[in-house]
Design an enzyme around this catalytic site. Structure first.
Site, PDB file in Angstrom:
ATOM      1  N   ASP A  66    -108.083  70.752  28.874  1.00 56.16           N
ATOM      2  CA  ASP A  66    -108.101  71.654  30.024  1.00 56.16           C
ATOM      3  C   ASP A  66    -107.272  72.908  29.784  1.00 56.16           C
ATOM      4  O   ASP A  66    -107.341  73.852  30.577  1.00 56.16           O
ATOM      5  CB  ASP A  66    -107.640  70.933  31.294  1.00 56.16           C
ATOM      6  CG  ASP A  66    -106.241  70.350  31.200  1.00 56.16           C
ATOM      7  OD1 ASP A  66    -105.854  69.921  30.100  1.00 56.16           O
ATOM      8  OD2 ASP A  66    -105.536  70.317  32.222  1.00 56.16           O
ATOM      9  N   HIS A  67    -106.528  72.953  28.698  1.00 53.52           N
ATOM     10  CA  HIS A  67    -105.715  74.130  28.383  1.00 53.52           C
ATOM     11  C   HIS A  67    -106.252  74.919  27.186  1.00 53.52           C
ATOM     12  O   HIS A  67    -105.742  76.005  26.917  1.00 53.52           O
ATOM     13  CB  HIS A  67    -104.274  73.710  28.102  1.00 53.52           C
ATOM     14  CG  HIS A  67    -103.558  73.216  29.319  1.00 53.52           C
ATOM     15  ND1 HIS A  67    -102.592  73.945  29.976  1.00 53.52           N
ATOM     16  CD2 HIS A  67    -103.691  72.054  30.014  1.00 53.52           C
ATOM     17  CE1 HIS A  67    -102.155  73.259  31.012  1.00 53.52           C
ATOM     18  NE2 HIS A  67    -102.809  72.106  31.062  1.00 53.52           N
ATOM     19  N   ASP A 209     -97.666  72.117  30.829  1.00 55.73           N
ATOM     20  CA  ASP A 209     -97.501  70.773  31.403  1.00 55.73           C
ATOM     21  C   ASP A 209     -96.181  70.177  30.939  1.00 55.73           C
ATOM     22  O   ASP A 209     -95.895  70.143  29.735  1.00 55.73           O
ATOM     23  CB  ASP A 209     -98.644  69.859  30.946  1.00 55.73           C
ATOM     24  CG  ASP A 209     -99.985  70.257  31.546  1.00 55.73           C
ATOM     25  OD1 ASP A 209    -100.031  71.258  32.283  1.00 55.73           O
ATOM     26  OD2 ASP A 209    -100.978  69.556  31.272  1.00 55.73           O
TER      27      ASP A 209
END
Length: 302
Positions: A66-67, A209
């Site tokens: 997702d990054h 994160d």
């Protein structure tokens, strides 16, 4: 906007109707630094009115999909738009292999120079725009970095009241003082420090994160803006920490301890239709807190 942030995607792990996957555009004097590059980042740049051709660097915090899954698409969009200037991609070890294998299996290579820097905590980058980037360690489930970005030294401001007391008016002599030259008024020698005031430099810190970590607090000391992982509210702290994430309350505590001017809650779980529960608990600890929203602009200097 001379300096500021545009939030391209603010969700955690999966996209929502109103939130895309993580990506932030740091805009500085016509240049853009993209921090994380979730799927759809190139489309979000376009919707925000930002040209991919103005991106000078992409900073990846870690290699969870997702990054990073938007990075090959962004590179391909740049090429199709005719990019020729170099692009820097920086991230933890593995980012070079990710791009190399993606390009190999898709049988495509960018037509512009693409440089990859695999960083360790403490490494620094000097970007063409003058921005200085420092990587710092965070605490996630895979090797991950946060980034502290500082703007270059700004031209000092003339304190006109102080200058007039010394017999100076706006004109060539003040210009010479701003260039660092002493000047003489009558018998008096006036030095730049007699009339110039340093302007504060903006500092933007992005965690990617992370669980709560003292390294984040140290990197964010005195920062203008801290964009902090705030995946869950505090009633889910155990789950957040087990997954390598922070709560909004964790983020607020870090911001308060670091003396941050503004906290931005980021990487918000799809379980929340609204960020209000996260904002309520964060603002009890650090009142100057906002929640990132897709395509929202945060000007730091217009």
């Amino acid at each position: 906007m001379e300096l500021g942030l545009v939030f391209l995607g603010t969700s955690a792990a999966v996209p929502m109707r109103s939130r895309g996957l993580p990506g932030i555009a740091l805009v500085y004097r016509g240049s853009i630094v993209v921090m994380d590059c979730g799927e759809g980042t190139q489309a979000a740049l376009t919707r925000a009115g930002l040209s991919p051709l103005r991106v000078e660097a992409v900073l990846v915090t870690h290699l969870h999909g997702d990054h990073v899954f938007g990075l090959p698409g962004l590179a391909q969009s740049m090429a199709m738009l005719g990019r020729r200037r170099p692009l820097l991609v920086a991230g933890p070890p593995g980012v070079y292999g990710f791009l190399r294998e993606t390009f190999r299996y898709t049988r495509w290579l960018p037509l512009f120079p693409l440089y990859v820097a695999e960083l360790e905590p403490g490494d620094t980058l000097a970007l063409p725009s003058g921005l200085r980037v420092e990587a710092f360690p965070v605490d996630h489930t895979v090797p991950a970095l946060g980034y502290r970005v500082e703007e270059p030294r700004r031209k000092p401001r003339v304190d006109l009241e102080r200058a007039r007391r010394l017999g100076l008016e706006p004109g060539p002599l003040l210009g010479r003082l701003q260039r660092g030259e002493p000047v003489r008024v009558g018998e008096r020698l006036i030095r730049p420090e007699d009339v110039l005031v340093e302007r504060p430099r903006a500092v933007i810190v992005y965690t990617g994160d992370t669980r709560p970590a003292e390294t984040v607090v140290e990197a964010a000391r005195g920062a203008t803006v801290l964009v902090h992982d705030s995946t869950f509210a505090s009633d889910m702290a155990e789950e957040a920490h087990a997954q390598g994430h922070s709560t909004a309350l964790d983020a607020a505590r870090a911001a308060r301890e670091a003396g941050v001017r503004l906290l931005v809650l980021f990487h918000i779980s799809a379980r929340y239709d609204s960020p209000e529960p996260l904002l309520r608990e964060a603002r009890r600890v650090h009142p100057a807190t906002v929640a990132a929203e897709d395509l929202a602009k945060l000007p730091l200097r217009v």
